[in-house]
Scaffold this motif. Structure first.
Motif, PDB file in Angstrom:
ATOM      1  N   ALA A 258       0.635  -1.285  -0.087  1.00  0.00           N
ATOM      2  CA  ALA A 258       0.049   0.119  -0.047  1.00  0.00           C
ATOM      3  C   ALA A 258       0.788   1.140  -0.052  1.00  0.00           C
ATOM      4  O   ALA A 258       1.863   1.339   0.600  1.00  0.00           O
ATOM      5  CB  ALA A 258      -0.754  -0.055   1.296  1.00  0.00           C
ATOM      6  N   VAL A 259       0.488   2.157  -0.883  1.00  0.00           N
ATOM      7  CA  VAL A 259       1.390   3.520  -0.759  1.00  0.00           C
ATOM      8  C   VAL A 259       0.487   4.560  -0.937  1.00  0.00           C
ATOM      9  O   VAL A 259      -0.567   4.353  -1.472  1.00  0.00           O
ATOM     10  CB  VAL A 259       2.174   3.239  -2.322  1.00  0.00           C
ATOM     11  CG1 VAL A 259       1.746   3.264  -3.484  1.00  0.00           C
ATOM     12  CG2 VAL A 259       3.185   4.567  -2.199  1.00  0.00           C
ATOM     13  N   VAL A 260       0.970   5.719  -0.524  1.00  0.00           N
ATOM     14  CA  VAL A 260       0.175   7.092  -0.707  1.00  0.00           C
ATOM     15  C   VAL A 260       1.091   8.082  -0.949  1.00  0.00           C
ATOM     16  O   VAL A 260       2.488   8.197  -0.236  1.00  0.00           O
ATOM     17  CB  VAL A 260      -0.272   7.354   0.963  1.00  0.00           C
ATOM     18  CG1 VAL A 260      -0.992   8.850   0.811  1.00  0.00           C
ATOM     19  CG2 VAL A 260      -1.435   6.501   1.203  1.00  0.00           C
ATOM     20  N   ILE A 261       0.882   8.820  -1.946  1.00  0.00           N
ATOM     21  CA  ILE A 261       1.944   9.910  -2.410  1.00  0.00           C
ATOM     22  C   ILE A 261       1.373  11.178  -1.428  1.00  0.00           C
ATOM     23  O   ILE A 261       0.203  11.598  -1.527  1.00  0.00           O
ATOM     24  CB  ILE A 261       1.516  10.164  -3.984  1.00  0.00           C
ATOM     25  CG1 ILE A 261       2.032   8.753  -4.665  1.00  0.00           C
ATOM     26  CG2 ILE A 261       2.608  11.163  -4.419  1.00  0.00           C
ATOM     27  CD1 ILE A 261       3.267   8.195  -4.414  1.00  0.00           C
ATOM     28  N   LEU A 262       2.305  11.733  -1.096  1.00  0.00           N
ATOM     29  CA  LEU A 262       1.944  12.742   0.198  1.00  0.00           C
ATOM     30  C   LEU A 262       2.570  14.157  -0.600  1.00  0.00           C
ATOM     31  O   LEU A 262       3.588  14.151  -1.353  1.00  0.00           O
ATOM     32  CB  LEU A 262       2.730  12.629   1.205  1.00  0.00           C
ATOM     33  CG  LEU A 262       2.153  11.468   2.091  1.00  0.00           C
ATOM     34  CD1 LEU A 262       3.161  11.162   3.325  1.00  0.00           C
ATOM     35  CD2 LEU A 262       0.644  11.410   2.444  1.00  0.00           C
ATOM     36  N   ALA A 263       2.026  15.312  -0.335  1.00  0.00           N
ATOM     37  CA  ALA A 263       2.706  16.614  -0.728  1.00  0.00           C
ATOM     38  C   ALA A 263       4.059  16.757  -0.253  1.00  0.00           C
ATOM     39  O   ALA A 263       4.913  17.117  -0.596  1.00  0.00           O
ATOM     40  CB  ALA A 263       1.721  17.667  -0.273  1.00  0.00           C
ATOM     41  N   GLU A 264       4.230  16.054   1.239  1.00  0.00           N
ATOM     42  CA  GLU A 264       5.372  16.043   1.794  1.00  0.00           C
ATOM     43  C   GLU A 264       6.512  14.763   1.353  1.00  0.00           C
ATOM     44  O   GLU A 264       7.401  14.885   1.647  1.00  0.00           O
ATOM     45  CB  GLU A 264       4.867  15.966   3.396  1.00  0.00           C
ATOM     46  CG  GLU A 264       4.242  16.758   3.875  1.00  0.00           C
ATOM     47  CD  GLU A 264       2.792  16.946   3.878  1.00  0.00           C
ATOM     48  OE1 GLU A 264       2.087  17.791   4.008  1.00  0.00           O
ATOM     49  OE2 GLU A 264       2.054  15.639   3.162  1.00  0.00           O
ATOM     50  N   SER A 265       5.863  13.804   0.585  1.00  0.00           N
ATOM     51  CA  SER A 265       6.566  12.782   0.139  1.00  0.00           C
ATOM     52  C   SER A 265       5.910  11.398  -0.294  1.00  0.00           C
ATOM     53  O   SER A 265       5.086  11.689  -1.058  1.00  0.00           O
ATOM     54  CB  SER A 265       8.046  12.716   0.585  1.00  0.00           C
ATOM     55  OG  SER A 265       8.865  11.869  -0.012  1.00  0.00           O
ATOM     56  N   HIS A 266       6.151  10.598   0.705  1.00  0.00           N
ATOM     57  CA  HIS A 266       5.432   9.304   0.593  1.00  0.00           C
ATOM     58  C   HIS A 266       5.166   8.603   1.626  1.00  0.00           C
ATOM     59  O   HIS A 266       6.249   8.578   2.558  1.00  0.00           O
ATOM     60  CB  HIS A 266       5.953   8.386  -0.650  1.00  0.00           C
ATOM     61  CG  HIS A 266       7.251   7.857  -0.229  1.00  0.00           C
ATOM     62  ND1 HIS A 266       8.489   8.484  -0.336  1.00  0.00           N
ATOM     63  CD2 HIS A 266       7.598   6.662   0.310  1.00  0.00           C
ATOM     64  CE1 HIS A 266       9.445   7.655  -0.088  1.00  0.00           C
ATOM     65  NE2 HIS A 266       8.819   6.652   0.405  1.00  0.00           N
ATOM     66  N   ALA A 267       4.424   7.518   1.677  1.00  0.00           N
ATOM     67  CA  ALA A 267       4.266   6.443   2.763  1.00  0.00           C
ATOM     68  C   ALA A 267       3.820   5.360   2.313  1.00  0.00           C
ATOM     69  O   ALA A 267       3.126   5.186   1.259  1.00  0.00           O
ATOM     70  CB  ALA A 267       3.133   6.789   3.763  1.00  0.00           C
TER      71      ALA A 267
END
Length: 140
Positions: free
Chosen positions: A62-71
């Motif tokens: 599972a991945v989330v692209i963040l304004a701050e980078s990623h998780a």
């Protein structure tokens, strides 16, 4: 902060409750709750994918692209393991990350942990950053 950001990588072993580790909906919810808890902004995702194969390789990512980078997380239910990678230019509390995993799976053991200060040589000046990028770029 005198560096670009922090990257937390974890290997969680001996997962107490593995049911959610193979559940797309549970992992999608978890990723949203995790990034909300650590104060990040979702740009895209969560996206959950399945890795089929023998039990030692089967699981979910599972991945989330963040304004701050990623998780990102990679789960291995049959091995009772989770790999975690959170990279952010915005400070976050490791304790909040660990608490969210406790909510997801109950007990676990941290068998690998690295917190890396990334980008210590990262230029703050955009003109300097452009020069650095241009000087290291391979002509294509």
């Amino acid at each position: 902060m005198n560096h670009y950001g922090d990257e937390l990588t974890l290997r969680l072993s001996g997962i107490g409750d593995t049911r959610s580790l193979d559940d797309d909906a549970a992992l999608t919810r978890f990723m949203r709750e995790l990034v909300d808890r650590i104060g990040m902004t979702v740009l895209a995702g969560p996206l959950v994918g399945t890795e089929a194969g023998p039990p030692e390789r089967a699981g979910k990512s599972a991945v989330v692209i963040l304004a701050e980078s990623h998780a990102a997380i990679h789960t291995y239910p049959h091995l009772r393991e989770i790999f975690v990678d959170i990279f952010s230019c915005k400070p976050f509390r490791e304790a909040d990350v660990l608490d969210e995993f406790h909510r997801l799976v109950g007990d676990y053991e941290i068998t690998e942990r690295t917190l890396t200060r990334r980008g210590e040589e990262w230029p703050r000046d955009l003109t300097a950053a452009r020069r650095l990028w241009s000087s290291q770029r391979v002509p294509g």
